[in-house]
Write a protein that holds these residues in place. Structure first.
Motif, mmCIF file in Angstrom:
data_model
loop_
_atom_site.group_PDB
_atom_site.id
_atom_site.type_symbol
_atom_site.label_atom_id
_atom_site.label_comp_id
_atom_site.label_asym_id
_atom_site.label_seq_id
_atom_site.Cartn_x
_atom_site.Cartn_y
_atom_site.Cartn_z
ATOM 1 N N LYS A 41 0.789 -1.227 0.000
ATOM 2 C CA LYS A 41 0.000 0.000 0.000
ATOM 3 C C LYS A 41 0.821 1.277 0.000
ATOM 4 N N LYS A 42 2.114 1.188 0.337
ATOM 5 C CA LYS A 42 2.950 2.400 0.330
ATOM 6 C C LYS A 42 3.322 2.827 -1.084
ATOM 7 N N HIS A 43 2.994 2.005 -2.069
ATOM 8 C CA HIS A 43 3.308 2.336 -3.463
ATOM 9 C C HIS A 43 2.136 3.061 -4.115
ATOM 10 N N ASN A 44 2.411 3.702 -5.222
ATOM 11 C CA ASN A 44 1.438 4.553 -5.894
ATOM 12 C C ASN A 44 0.466 3.707 -6.719
ATOM 13 N N GLY A 45 -0.720 3.532 -6.198
ATOM 14 C CA GLY A 45 -1.713 2.731 -6.883
ATOM 15 C C GLY A 45 -2.793 2.286 -5.921
ATOM 16 N N LYS A 46 -3.527 1.230 -6.294
ATOM 17 C CA LYS A 46 -4.622 0.785 -5.436
ATOM 18 C C LYS A 46 -4.766 -0.737 -5.490
ATOM 19 N N ILE A 47 -5.220 -1.281 -4.376
ATOM 20 C CA ILE A 47 -5.552 -2.700 -4.306
ATOM 21 C C ILE A 47 -6.863 -2.905 -5.062
ATOM 22 N N VAL A 48 -6.855 -3.768 -6.063
ATOM 23 C CA VAL A 48 -8.089 -4.018 -6.814
ATOM 24 C C VAL A 48 -8.698 -5.371 -6.472
ATOM 25 N N TYR A 49 -7.921 -6.227 -5.797
ATOM 26 C CA TYR A 49 -8.462 -7.540 -5.415
ATOM 27 C C TYR A 49 -7.617 -8.113 -4.291
ATOM 28 N N LEU A 50 -8.280 -8.629 -3.275
ATOM 29 C CA LEU A 50 -7.559 -9.216 -2.141
ATOM 30 C C LEU A 50 -8.423 -10.282 -1.497
ATOM 31 N N THR A 51 -7.856 -11.464 -1.306
ATOM 32 C CA THR A 51 -8.587 -12.525 -0.628
ATOM 33 C C THR A 51 -7.628 -13.580 -0.100
ATOM 34 N N TYR A 52 -8.005 -14.207 0.990
ATOM 35 C CA TYR A 52 -7.377 -15.479 1.353
ATOM 36 C C TYR A 52 -7.945 -16.531 0.402
ATOM 37 N N PHE A 53 -7.230 -17.629 0.229
ATOM 38 C CA PHE A 53 -7.786 -18.759 -0.515
ATOM 39 C C PHE A 53 -7.178 -20.050 0.015
ATOM 40 N N ASN A 54 -7.514 -21.182 -0.646
ATOM 41 C CA ASN A 54 -7.292 -22.505 -0.053
ATOM 42 C C ASN A 54 -7.953 -22.513 1.328
ATOM 43 N N SER A 55 -9.224 -22.119 1.319
ATOM 44 C CA SER A 55 -9.949 -21.882 2.564
ATOM 45 C C SER A 55 -10.759 -23.078 3.045
ATOM 46 N N PHE A 56 -11.271 -23.888 2.123
ATOM 47 C CA PHE A 56 -12.026 -25.065 2.547
ATOM 48 C C PHE A 56 -11.123 -26.117 3.174
ATOM 49 N N LEU A 57 -9.842 -26.055 2.874
ATOM 50 C CA LEU A 57 -8.874 -26.960 3.489
ATOM 51 C C LEU A 57 -8.147 -26.313 4.668
ATOM 52 N N PHE A 58 -8.522 -25.088 5.006
ATOM 53 C CA PHE A 58 -7.802 -24.349 6.044
ATOM 54 C C PHE A 58 -7.807 -25.083 7.393
ATOM 55 N N ILE A 59 -8.961 -25.516 7.853
ATOM 56 C CA ILE A 59 -9.045 -26.171 9.163
ATOM 57 C C ILE A 59 -8.287 -27.504 9.181
ATOM 58 N N PRO A 60 -8.490 -28.408 8.191
ATOM 59 C CA PRO A 60 -7.709 -29.654 8.237
ATOM 60 C C PRO A 60 -6.207 -29.445 8.095
ATOM 61 N N ILE A 61 -5.790 -28.491 7.263
ATOM 62 C CA ILE A 61 -4.352 -28.229 7.116
ATOM 63 C C ILE A 61 -3.797 -27.622 8.393
ATOM 64 N N ALA A 62 -4.545 -26.692 8.990
ATOM 65 C CA ALA A 62 -4.100 -26.091 10.250
ATOM 66 C C ALA A 62 -3.972 -27.162 11.329
ATOM 67 N N ALA A 63 -4.950 -28.067 11.401
ATOM 68 C CA ALA A 63 -4.904 -29.131 12.404
ATOM 69 C C ALA A 63 -3.697 -30.032 12.171
ATOM 70 N N PHE A 64 -3.466 -30.387 10.923
ATOM 71 C CA PHE A 64 -2.325 -31.242 10.586
ATOM 72 C C PHE A 64 -1.006 -30.577 10.957
ATOM 73 N N ARG A 65 -0.868 -29.294 10.598
ATOM 74 C CA ARG A 65 0.379 -28.578 10.888
ATOM 75 C C ARG A 65 0.605 -28.445 12.402
ATOM 76 N N LEU A 66 -0.437 -28.083 13.133
ATOM 77 C CA LEU A 66 -0.298 -27.885 14.584
ATOM 78 C C LEU A 66 0.013 -29.191 15.312
ATOM 79 N N ILE A 67 -0.653 -30.268 14.883
ATOM 80 C CA ILE A 67 -0.373 -31.571 15.491
ATOM 81 C C ILE A 67 1.048 -32.014 15.179
ATOM 82 N N ALA A 68 1.461 -31.842 13.919
ATOM 83 C CA ALA A 68 2.814 -32.237 13.523
ATOM 84 C C ALA A 68 3.866 -31.436 14.289
ATOM 85 N N THR A 69 3.616 -30.136 14.457
ATOM 86 C CA THR A 69 4.558 -29.293 15.211
ATOM 87 C C THR A 69 4.628 -29.737 16.667
ATOM 88 N N GLY A 70 3.472 -30.034 17.251
ATOM 89 C CA GLY A 70 3.443 -30.496 18.634
ATOM 90 C C GLY A 70 4.175 -31.812 18.820
#
Length: 254
Positions: A164-193
């Protein structure tokens, strides 16, 4: 790295669920956000074995950059568009050269990510677009990030802070890979633990791709779930959380 590694990565980019669906999403978002562009000049930074460069040829001419010299030489043997070795923090192109400048999961590999974004802005034409995707959330950090030599994962606000510090504007912004977010988060957290309980790090760490495989039932299952994101994004829905973040920025006249 030997040629076998690049042959395996070539295969991975063309069959693995994450690469194939992400590429489908990127193609559709470019088509939609840039209003079905034709004949534009695109710069693809971090081309690897060339699948995103091939995808971009639908919209016009493509120049690609790859930092790894050996990967660059390997990909040159079959890529139909120009490819050079170079760094995102020191792009060998003149100011205002490209209509679309892309870094798909690249800047997380760069220590000076602010400089990387600055260089992308420099070579983008006024009125042109910057397209960036990055992995999301530091709490999802795992062996996959280590083996892929990531410096960081991002939140929406952290990524916006670079742009945003550059000269212009954000025209599109989103998170994605969202339907897998909870299972991937669970897998990563369990693996880290579990790794913490085991004590010192093992010598041979594995990426998520190695753990789940690149073909077969799990690959097809994950591709099917990730594809739900594709349709939701196509229908105009933007996600408040996900494993990755995507942003398109339009550069204004200097």
């Amino acid at each position: 790295m030997d040629q076998q590694y690049f042959k395996e990565y070539y295969h991975l980019e063309r069959v693995n669920w994450w690469f194939t669906v992400r590429r489908k999403i990127l193609r559709d978002r470019i088509h939609h956000i840039l209003n079905n562009p034709k004949g534009i000049q695109s710069l693809n930074i971090g081309a690897a074995t060339g699948t995103t460069s091939d995808m971009l040829t639908e919209f016009g001419e493509v120049m690609s950059v790859e930092y790894d010299q050996e990967c660059c030489e390997y990909t040159k043997t079959f890529l139909s568009t120009p490819l050079i070795q170079g760094s995102i923090t020191e792009l060998p192109f003149a100011n205002n050269s490209y209509d679309l400048v892309c870094a798909f999961d690249v800047i997380e590999h760069v220590e000076d990510d602010a400089k990387a974004v600055e260089e992308m802005m420099r070579v983008c034409k006024p009125g042109g677009h910057i397209a960036i995707t990055v992995p999301a959330y530091a709490f999802l950090w795992g062996e996959h990030d280590v083996i892929n030599q990531h410096f960081r994962r991002y939140t929406r606000s952290e990524l916006l802070g670079l742009i945003k510090k550059h000269n212009g504007k954000i025209v599109y912004l989103t998170y994605f890979n969202s339907f897998l977010f909870i299972p991937i988060a669970a897998f990563r957290l369990i693996a880290t633990g579990l790794n913490k309980l085991k004590g010192p790090k093992k010598e041979n760490i594995e990426s998520d791709h190695a753990i789940f495989g690149t073909e077969g039932f799990f690959n097809n299952l994950l591709a099917g779930i990730f594809s739900i994101d594709y349709y939701f994004l196509k229908w105009g829905i933007r996600f408040p959380a996900g494993v990755s973040i995507m942003v398109f920025f339009k550069k204004e006249s200097e």
